[in-house]
Design a protein around this motif. Structure first.
Motif, PDB file in Angstrom:
ATOM      1  N   CYS A 162      43.521  14.580   5.966  1.00 56.51           N
ATOM      2  CA  CYS A 162      44.430  14.658   4.821  1.00 56.51           C
ATOM      3  C   CYS A 162      43.769  14.719   3.446  1.00 56.51           C
ATOM      4  O   CYS A 162      44.454  14.638   2.434  1.00 56.51           O
ATOM      5  CB  CYS A 162      45.422  13.506   4.878  1.00 56.51           C
ATOM      6  SG  CYS A 162      44.638  11.889   4.991  1.00 56.51           S
ATOM      7  N   ASP A 163      42.446  14.867   3.411  1.00 60.82           N
ATOM      8  CA  ASP A 163      41.796  15.032   2.115  1.00 60.82           C
ATOM      9  C   ASP A 163      40.475  15.784   2.306  1.00 60.82           C
ATOM     10  O   ASP A 163      40.043  16.020   3.433  1.00 60.82           O
ATOM     11  CB  ASP A 163      41.591  13.692   1.397  1.00 60.82           C
ATOM     12  CG  ASP A 163      40.705  12.713   2.155  1.00 60.82           C
ATOM     13  OD1 ASP A 163      39.809  13.149   2.917  1.00 60.82           O
ATOM     14  OD2 ASP A 163      40.908  11.489   1.984  1.00 60.82           O
ATOM     15  N   LYS A 164      39.856  16.133   1.194  1.00 62.45           N
ATOM     16  CA  LYS A 164      38.639  16.941   1.239  1.00 62.45           C
ATOM     17  C   LYS A 164      37.514  16.233   2.004  1.00 62.45           C
ATOM     18  O   LYS A 164      36.782  16.872   2.766  1.00 62.45           O
ATOM     19  CB  LYS A 164      38.173  17.287  -0.176  1.00 62.45           C
ATOM     20  CG  LYS A 164      36.980  18.207  -0.200  1.00 62.45           C
ATOM     21  CD  LYS A 164      36.605  18.628  -1.600  1.00 62.45           C
ATOM     22  CE  LYS A 164      35.445  19.605  -1.548  1.00 62.45           C
ATOM     23  NZ  LYS A 164      35.119  20.124  -2.870  1.00 62.45           N
ATOM     24  N   ASP A 184      48.693  20.002   0.321  1.00 59.79           N
ATOM     25  CA  ASP A 184      47.660  19.771  -0.691  1.00 59.79           C
ATOM     26  C   ASP A 184      46.273  20.140  -0.139  1.00 59.79           C
ATOM     27  O   ASP A 184      45.437  20.675  -0.867  1.00 59.79           O
ATOM     28  CB  ASP A 184      47.656  18.311  -1.141  1.00 59.79           C
ATOM     29  CG  ASP A 184      48.905  17.939  -1.916  1.00 59.79           C
ATOM     30  OD1 ASP A 184      49.523  18.841  -2.542  1.00 59.79           O
ATOM     31  OD2 ASP A 184      49.295  16.753  -1.882  1.00 59.79           O
ATOM     32  N   VAL A 185      46.041  19.885   1.121  1.00 59.85           N
ATOM     33  CA  VAL A 185      44.766  20.210   1.743  1.00 59.85           C
ATOM     34  C   VAL A 185      44.580  21.727   1.853  1.00 59.85           C
ATOM     35  O   VAL A 185      43.457  22.224   1.784  1.00 59.85           O
ATOM     36  CB  VAL A 185      44.618  19.516   3.123  1.00 59.85           C
ATOM     37  CG1 VAL A 185      43.339  19.935   3.842  1.00 59.85           C
ATOM     38  CG2 VAL A 185      44.645  18.004   2.958  1.00 59.85           C
TER      39      VAL A 185
END
Length: 188
Positions: A162-164, A184-185
């Motif tokens: 769920c994130d970089k 968002d990803v």
């Protein structure tokens, strides 16, 4: 075509997975070349796939999540004949084997929840002959590296990425691509 899809994953490792009308609309214009369709029913799937194909996307349909489709080979036949899907996603070896026989790209989805499911993975993959393995949850770099040791096909990490930082960790652990519903990803 199958080698081309794998090359596309390597070139652009973020796969947009859609599970709603909202994410579908965003996927039409996102940077992801490959879209995993995780929702729909027998009445809507043709239109969903057609619109994504018109947007230039490679489309994989999760046959297990389409309402109204049974877990039988006829579901694969329906998707092959009625849609322009490039492939299917499933956790069921028999459906993946049928899809392979019909020339569709295949993604074998594995939910690795314990050592039994991990140790069963090579046997299931041997039956399905899938083109790639999708591992859920994908935010487990050590497990991804274990999977890489026991399979001879590319790995997609999915679920809880769920994130970089988690994207980069999964790729460094051996995943060729990341599939996520987190819009968002998609923008990383």
């Amino acid at each position: 075509m199958k080698k081309k899809i794998i090359q596309m994953m390597e070139d652009n490792p973020l796969i947009a997975a859609i599970n709603s009308k909202r994410s579908f609309e965003k996927a039409l214009t996102c940077e992801s070349d490959i879209i995993f369709v995780l929702y729909g029913d027998v009445c809507s799937i043709v239109d969903i796939v057609d619109r994504l194909k018109e947007a230039g996307k490679i489309v994989m349909v999760d046959v297990d999540l389409i309402d109204g489709l049974a877990t039988k080979e006829t579901a694969v036949d329906y998707l092959k004949r009625a849609t322009r899907a490039d492939g299917i996603i499933s956790s069921k070896s028999i459906l993946l084997r049928a899809a392979n026989a019909r020339g569709l790209f295949t993604v074998h989805r594995f939910f690795l929840i314990d050592s039994k499911s991990y140790h069963n993975l090579p046997k299931q993959l041997g039956t399905s002959k899938a083109d790639v393995v999708e591992v859920l949850p994908g935010a487990m770099p050590k497990v991804l590296s274990w999977v890489q040791d026991v399979v001879d096909v590319p790995i997609i990490a999915s679920g809880l990425v769920c994130d970089k930082e988690l994207v980069m960790t999964a790729l460094q652990a051996g995943a060729v691509a990341i599939s996520t519903t987190n819009m968002d990803v998609w923008e990383i």
